[in-house]
Design an enzyme around this catalytic site. Structure first.
Site, PDB file in Angstrom:
ATOM      1  N   LYS A 178       0.817  -1.215   0.000  1.00  9.51           N
ATOM      2  CA  LYS A 178       0.000   0.000   0.000  1.00  9.51           C
ATOM      3  C   LYS A 178       0.853   1.269   0.000  1.00  9.51           C
ATOM      4  O   LYS A 178       2.073   1.204   0.143  1.00  9.51           O
ATOM      5  CB  LYS A 178      -0.958  -0.036   1.199  1.00  9.51           C
ATOM      6  CG  LYS A 178      -1.754  -1.357   1.301  1.00  9.51           C
ATOM      7  CD  LYS A 178      -2.608  -1.640   0.066  1.00  9.51           C
ATOM      8  CE  LYS A 178      -3.107  -3.068  -0.001  1.00  9.51           C
ATOM      9  NZ  LYS A 178      -4.207  -3.398   0.854  1.00  9.51           N
TER      10      LYS A 178
HETATM   11  C1  LIG Z   1      -5.181  -4.534   1.246  1.00  6.30           C
HETATM   12  C2  LIG Z   1      -6.650  -4.360   1.130  1.00  6.30           C
HETATM   13  C3  LIG Z   1      -7.526  -4.588   2.202  1.00  6.30           C
HETATM   14  C4  LIG Z   1      -7.132  -5.204   3.508  1.00  6.30           C
HETATM   15  O1  LIG Z   1      -5.987  -4.775   4.053  1.00  6.30           O
HETATM   16  P1  LIG Z   1      -5.062  -5.701   4.986  1.00  6.30           P
HETATM   17  O2  LIG Z   1      -4.291  -4.672   5.716  1.00  6.30           O
HETATM   18  O3  LIG Z   1      -4.247  -6.545   4.079  1.00  6.30           O
HETATM   19  O4  LIG Z   1      -5.940  -6.501   5.870  1.00  6.30           O
HETATM   20  C5  LIG Z   1      -8.863  -4.282   2.031  1.00  6.30           C
HETATM   21  N1  LIG Z   1      -9.335  -3.813   0.877  1.00  6.30           N
HETATM   22  C6  LIG Z   1      -8.529  -3.599  -0.189  1.00  6.30           C
HETATM   23  C7  LIG Z   1      -9.121  -3.053  -1.446  1.00  6.30           C
HETATM   24  C8  LIG Z   1      -7.170  -3.892  -0.100  1.00  6.30           C
HETATM   25  O5  LIG Z   1      -6.395  -3.733  -1.172  1.00  6.30           O
END
Ligand SMILES: *Cc1c(COP(=O)(O)O)cnc(C)c1O
Length: 402
Positions: A178
């Site tokens: 992210k």
């Molecule tokens: C990464 C992600 C999540 C969840 O995040 P985590 O921190 O991995 O639990 C939820 N929604 C989207 C669209 C994501 O890309």
């Protein structure tokens, strides 16, 4: 995805040296400091760090009171966590088609609303913001809650506001892929004090025993525990300072690449809901074949091939399976909910014809333009000119979860 570096290293060292890593007791209060700054950056009243984006989505569902018998509208293109969150709270996810912007299609959204619909989770996918004006208007008209999944758009803006700050609650992830990366982590923001209190409770089974909890009238309920430590708080606090520059770098690279593609190719960029601040780039083709050909070049991949974001691969959802049979949300639903290939055929068609283009925030404009010339070249030609080797061996799937 920025890499944690020397700043995070120093911040973690300080947190450890301070002698107590509990977020409520650590003498430096780095997690609280991050939350204050993050709320300010997002333009929201309250922010809370949590262990993951998935847990933050679950917290948001619980806070708004989603439960058995409810339906929650989620896009057919996202990471499975978006669909799992309502199910964890006892509700069923109902799929909504995306449009060419790769985000929830407001027209299909409105069609999918039933008397059982309680909430909408629009997802800002791959740094592309949703059409929030249209979605919020529909939500208000039908009296539905909106939880924005901004996990893949941390720090990205939509018409002058931050993704995640527009709905009732915004959810973020800080996992490796992210825009903020501390390995694993998440956060929520909201302007609603009562919702915030329920989120605090959700993430902290000891909330009822903390000083001041009894104030404010929200009764405490049984919950789990998803508090972060001062290690995560320290890294987040250090990294937040880098976020605006990171997004600016992506926006600059995107503009440079888009300029070259417009001059030197007839590639069609996906429509975007706020082009001036766009920090991601995808191109859409007339046919699947053209997209497959285009995806052979370095720096591009076809969205359909990153299959974990395609709903027809979400095994536990397709099989409607929960950990315990008697806690199965689909058994409480008022009707049969389908997740087969015909449910959101338009989404599958768009994903088959769309390629994402890798952008780096570190490309100086001449480098971005040079890379773009290789991306603009017709598919029949070799693309040697633009080597497209990615820095630090990063994969070509920048926003993939896990
Ligand atoms: C990464 C992600 C999540 C969840 O995040 P985590 O921190 O991995 O639990 C939820 N929604 C989207 C669209 C994501 O890309």
């Amino acid at each position: 995805m920025p890499k944690p570096g020397i700043r995070e290293c120093v911040a973690v060292g300080r947190a450890i040296a301070a002698g107590n890593l509990l977020r409520h007791e650590g003498p430096l209060q780095l997690t609280s400091r991050f939350e204050t700054r993050f709320a300010e950056h997002m333009g929201s009243q309250h922010a809370l760090a949590m262990t993951s984006g998935t847990t933050a989505l679950h917290a948001a569902m619980t806070a708004i009171g989603v439960g058995p018998g409810d339906e929650v509208l989620v896009p057919a293109y996202t990471w499975i966590a978006t669909a799992a969150a309502p199910a964890l709270a006892g509700a069923v996810p109902v799929l909504v088609d995306i449009d060419e912007s790769l985000t929830m299609d407001p027209a299909d959204l409105e069609k999918k609303i039933t008397p059982h619909t309680k909430a909408i989770i629009p997802v800002h996918m791959a740094n592309a913001p949703c059409d929030m004006d249209a979605i919020m208007e529909i939500a208000r008209r039908h009296n539905l809650r909106v939880v924005e999944d901004a996990c893949q758009a941390v720090g990205v803006s939509y018409k002058g506001r931050m993704c995640g700050s527009i709905g009732d609650i915004g959810v973020f992830s800080f996992n490796h892929f992210k825009n903020m990366n501390i390995g694993e982590g998440g956060a929520v923001v909201t302007n609603d004090a009562a919702l915030f209190k329920r989120i605090m409770n959700f993430h902290d089974l000891g909330a009822w025993a903390r000083p001041g909890y009894a104030e404010g009238g929200e009764p405490s309920f049984i919950s789990g525990h998803a508090r972060v430590t001062e290690i995560q708080g320290a890294m987040l606090d250090a990294q937040l300072s880098r976020l605006p520059g990171y997004i600016r770098g992506l926006t600059r690279s995107r503009a440079a690449v888009a300029g070259v593609l417009a001059d030197k190719s007839d590639l069609r960029l996906s429509p975007h809901h706020d082009v001036d601040s766009a920090a991601g780039m995808t191109v859409i083709f007339e046919t699947e074949r053209e997209a497959i050909r285009y995806a052979e070049r370095p720096g591009a991949y076809r969205l359909f091939d990153n299959s974990k974001h395609v709903y027809t691969n979400w095994k536990p959802i397709l099989e409607k399976r929960s950990a315990h049979r008697d806690l199965n949300p689909w058994a409480w639903a008022h009707r049969e909910i389908s997740y087969d290939a015909s449910t959101c055929a338009r989404t599958l068609d768009i994903l088959r014809r769309t390629c994402r283009i890798y952008l780096s925030e570190r490309w100086p404009t001449p480098v971005a333009r040079w890379k773009a010339r290789a991306l603009a070249a017709p598919s029949t030609e070799q693309t040697e000119a633009g080597g497209m080797t990615q820095p630090d061996g990063q994969t070509s799937v920048p926003a993939a979860a896990r």
